[in-house]
Design a protein around this motif. Sequence first.
Motif, PDB file in Angstrom:
ATOM      1  N   LEU A 131     -62.196 -62.567   5.064  1.00 43.65           N
ATOM      2  CA  LEU A 131     -62.106 -61.743   3.855  1.00 43.65           C
ATOM      3  C   LEU A 131     -61.878 -60.277   4.196  1.00 43.65           C
ATOM      4  N   ILE A 132     -62.564 -59.776   5.213  1.00 46.48           N
ATOM      5  CA  ILE A 132     -62.433 -58.364   5.590  1.00 46.48           C
ATOM      6  C   ILE A 132     -61.004 -58.039   6.003  1.00 46.48           C
ATOM      7  N   PHE A 133     -60.434 -58.867   6.876  1.00 44.30           N
ATOM      8  CA  PHE A 133     -59.091 -58.566   7.383  1.00 44.30           C
ATOM      9  C   PHE A 133     -58.023 -58.734   6.311  1.00 44.30           C
ATOM     10  N   THR A 139     -50.523 -57.661   5.871  1.00 47.60           N
ATOM     11  CA  THR A 139     -50.199 -58.989   6.408  1.00 47.60           C
ATOM     12  C   THR A 139     -51.417 -59.887   6.271  1.00 47.60           C
ATOM     13  N   GLN A 140     -51.228 -61.032   5.642  1.00 47.19           N
ATOM     14  CA  GLN A 140     -52.342 -61.934   5.381  1.00 47.19           C
ATOM     15  C   GLN A 140     -52.475 -62.972   6.497  1.00 47.19           C
ATOM     16  N   ARG A 145     -56.426 -70.098  10.901  1.00 44.94           N
ATOM     17  CA  ARG A 145     -56.036 -69.305  12.069  1.00 44.94           C
ATOM     18  C   ARG A 145     -57.116 -68.301  12.452  1.00 44.94           C
ATOM     19  N   SER A 146     -57.755 -67.704  11.449  1.00 42.41           N
ATOM     20  CA  SER A 146     -58.823 -66.746  11.721  1.00 42.41           C
ATOM     21  C   SER A 146     -59.990 -67.423  12.448  1.00 42.41           C
ATOM     22  N   LEU A 199     -51.803 -59.316  12.993  1.00 39.40           N
ATOM     23  CA  LEU A 199     -51.753 -58.642  11.697  1.00 39.40           C
ATOM     24  C   LEU A 199     -51.018 -57.302  11.745  1.00 39.40           C
ATOM     25  N   ARG A 200     -50.514 -56.935  12.935  1.00 40.27           N
ATOM     26  CA  ARG A 200     -49.746 -55.694  13.094  1.00 40.27           C
ATOM     27  C   ARG A 200     -50.554 -54.477  12.642  1.00 40.27           C
TER      28      ARG A 200
END
Length: 225
Positions: A131-133, A139-140, A145-146, A199-200
């Motif tokens: 949720l934070i990222f 970029t989602q 993957r997380s 996420l660049r």
Amino acid sequence: MDNVFQQGRAGDGFYDPSSYATGQPQMSQHGFLQPQLPPQAPPQAAMGAMSFEDEPPLLEELGINVEHILRKAKMVLNPFTKYTADFADEADMSGPLLFCLLLGVALLLSGDVRFGVIYGYATVGCVTIYLIFNFMCETQIDLYRSTSILGYALLPMVFLATIAIVIDLKNLGLIGISIGGIFILWCTSTAANIFVSCLRMKDQFWLAAYPLALLYTSFALITIF
């Protein structure tokens, strides 16, 4: 009557069904060649042999790629690895679940049963980081993957738990805490570099590292204390 019927069958050119067992063509009294079928293997045995040879390995059926897990584990164990987005794109759950299990086994050998705590921290931590990222970046990233990234970055903590089997880090005081801090930085740096490449967010490395450090500090605390 039976003798007459048998003689009639032999004399009138009828073929004997028992000739199938010999596999040789039979000739009647009138010179006609009797049709024969070639001997064949039982169909069930042939189908069973073919299906057994065509079956994939058990680990492949379960979705476990051992070579894939070992390759990513070697990357994590090298602190100087330069990660790319491919690490996150090749996500899997086999490695993270294995490392959580190994961490629990190592703690069990040191005298603590923490399987529930480990999987509880992992579940809450993975959802929170996800949720934070997603709030931080344009970029989602999906939860699967997380979770895979966080699970692979947990591998150094397994080594800390292995050290704790032999050495009581809690009794070492400041030295034990320092050793734990090194492994926290290792896990945090690994996960942060992967997320940054995926996420660049190169300009937000330290901002990304902060929640990750909190997550891995919780694992270090249950390992040392």
